[in-house]
Design an enzyme around this catalytic site. Structure first.
Site, PDB file in Angstrom:
ATOM      1  N   ILE A   1      -7.042   7.773  -0.722  1.00  0.00           N
ATOM      2  CA  ILE A   1      -6.927   6.326  -0.853  1.00  0.00           C
ATOM      3  C   ILE A   1      -7.774   5.753   0.271  1.00  0.00           C
ATOM      4  O   ILE A   1      -7.637   6.149   1.428  1.00  0.00           O
ATOM      5  CB  ILE A   1      -5.461   5.850  -0.769  1.00  0.00           C
ATOM      6  N   SER A   2      -8.699   4.872  -0.066  1.00  0.00           N
ATOM      7  CA  SER A   2      -9.679   4.410   0.912  1.00  0.00           C
ATOM      8  C   SER A   2      -9.036   3.635   2.051  1.00  0.00           C
ATOM      9  O   SER A   2      -7.950   3.053   1.911  1.00  0.00           O
ATOM     10  CB  SER A   2     -10.723   3.518   0.238  1.00  0.00           C
ATOM     11  N   GLN A   3      -9.727   3.623   3.173  1.00  0.00           N
ATOM     12  CA  GLN A   3      -9.343   2.793   4.307  1.00  0.00           C
ATOM     13  C   GLN A   3      -9.266   1.335   3.847  1.00  0.00           C
ATOM     14  O   GLN A   3     -10.164   0.851   3.155  1.00  0.00           O
ATOM     15  CB  GLN A   3     -10.390   2.964   5.401  1.00  0.00           C
TER      16      GLN A   3
ATOM     17  N   ARG B   1       0.820  -1.215   0.000  1.00  0.00           N
ATOM     18  CA  ARG B   1       0.000   0.000   0.000  1.00  0.00           C
ATOM     19  C   ARG B   1       0.854   1.266   0.000  1.00  0.00           C
ATOM     20  O   ARG B   1       0.446   2.294  -0.550  1.00  0.00           O
ATOM     21  CB  ARG B   1      -0.938  -0.010   1.214  1.00  0.00           C
TER      22      ARG B   1
END
Length: 218
Positions: free
Chosen positions: A66-68, A40
């Protein structure tokens, strides 16, 4: 700048992240393995490298995030991805979610309306690894009618209502996972297309996404 070194420390932090996501209720081992396989921190500025594996969203520019990781895993699990399925993603952002889908061996068609974010993915670090991702600059509400129908559709921004054109681009038997609602909180929904004008709706947990906007932005 970004760092593209994936050492034992990052891999260890990623495993801890997967354990955290599992403890929150994600049970699809294929999704968990995909999260574990994807660095990530490659998708974030080096300023975030030390905290890239915390289970939270981070800014990526242009008012986007950027999503969880839990949210990525949650949507991916609801989508019930099968190898070789043709999936339309609305909202490329950093391309992290697209990579999770690609790691699950889907063929991903992903649209980004923000030109700067779209252009940033032209130098996509995994472009040789994930040849099953195709990037498009366009309006997510319009979808990609030229490439329809799709087995699945995933929307990574909050829609005020179900986008009719995206429903039309689903195959019969296909599924859409989408957060729906205005304001700060949305309900995650899974829509299954039963016939040309026949759909079933399942409602899941509350989430918070950036809003889905129409048009393209230079």
């Amino acid at each position: 700048m970004r760092s593209y070194i994936d050492d034992y420390k990052q891999k260890g932090l990623r495993k801890q992240l997967v354990d955290t996501i599992r403890s929150k209720g994600i049970t699809d081992e294929n999704v968990l393995t995909a999260i574990n396989n994807i660095p990530r921190h490659f998708f974030l500025d080096t300023a975030f490298e030390g905290i890239a594996y915390e289970d939270r969203a981070f800014p990526i520019g242009e008012g986007q995030t950027i999503s969880q990781p839990y949210t990525v895993a949650y949507q991916s699990q609801l989508l019930e991805v099968r190898p070789m399925e043709k999936i339309l993603e609305i909202g490329t952002g950093s391309a992290y979610q697209a990579c999770v889908l690609a790691e699950l061996k889907a063929n991903v068609y992903t649209i980004e309306r923000q030109k700067k974010l779209f252009d940033a993915n032209k130098n996509f670090v995994f472009k040789n690894k994930y040849r099953n991702i195709r990037f498009f600059y366009g309006d997510g509400y319009e979808g990609l009618p030229t490439y329809a129908p799709f087995d699945k559709v995933i929307v990574t921004a909050a829609a005020p209502s179900l986008p009719a054109k995206l429903l039309q681009q689903l195959k019969v038997g296909g599924k859409m996972v989408i957060p729906v609602g205005e304001g700060d909180v949305q309900r995650m929904m899974r829509i299954t297309k039963l016939g040309d004008e026949d759909f079933s709706t399942e409602i899941f947990d509350d989430f918070s996404f950036v809003p889905m906007l129409a048009g393209k932005k230079m």
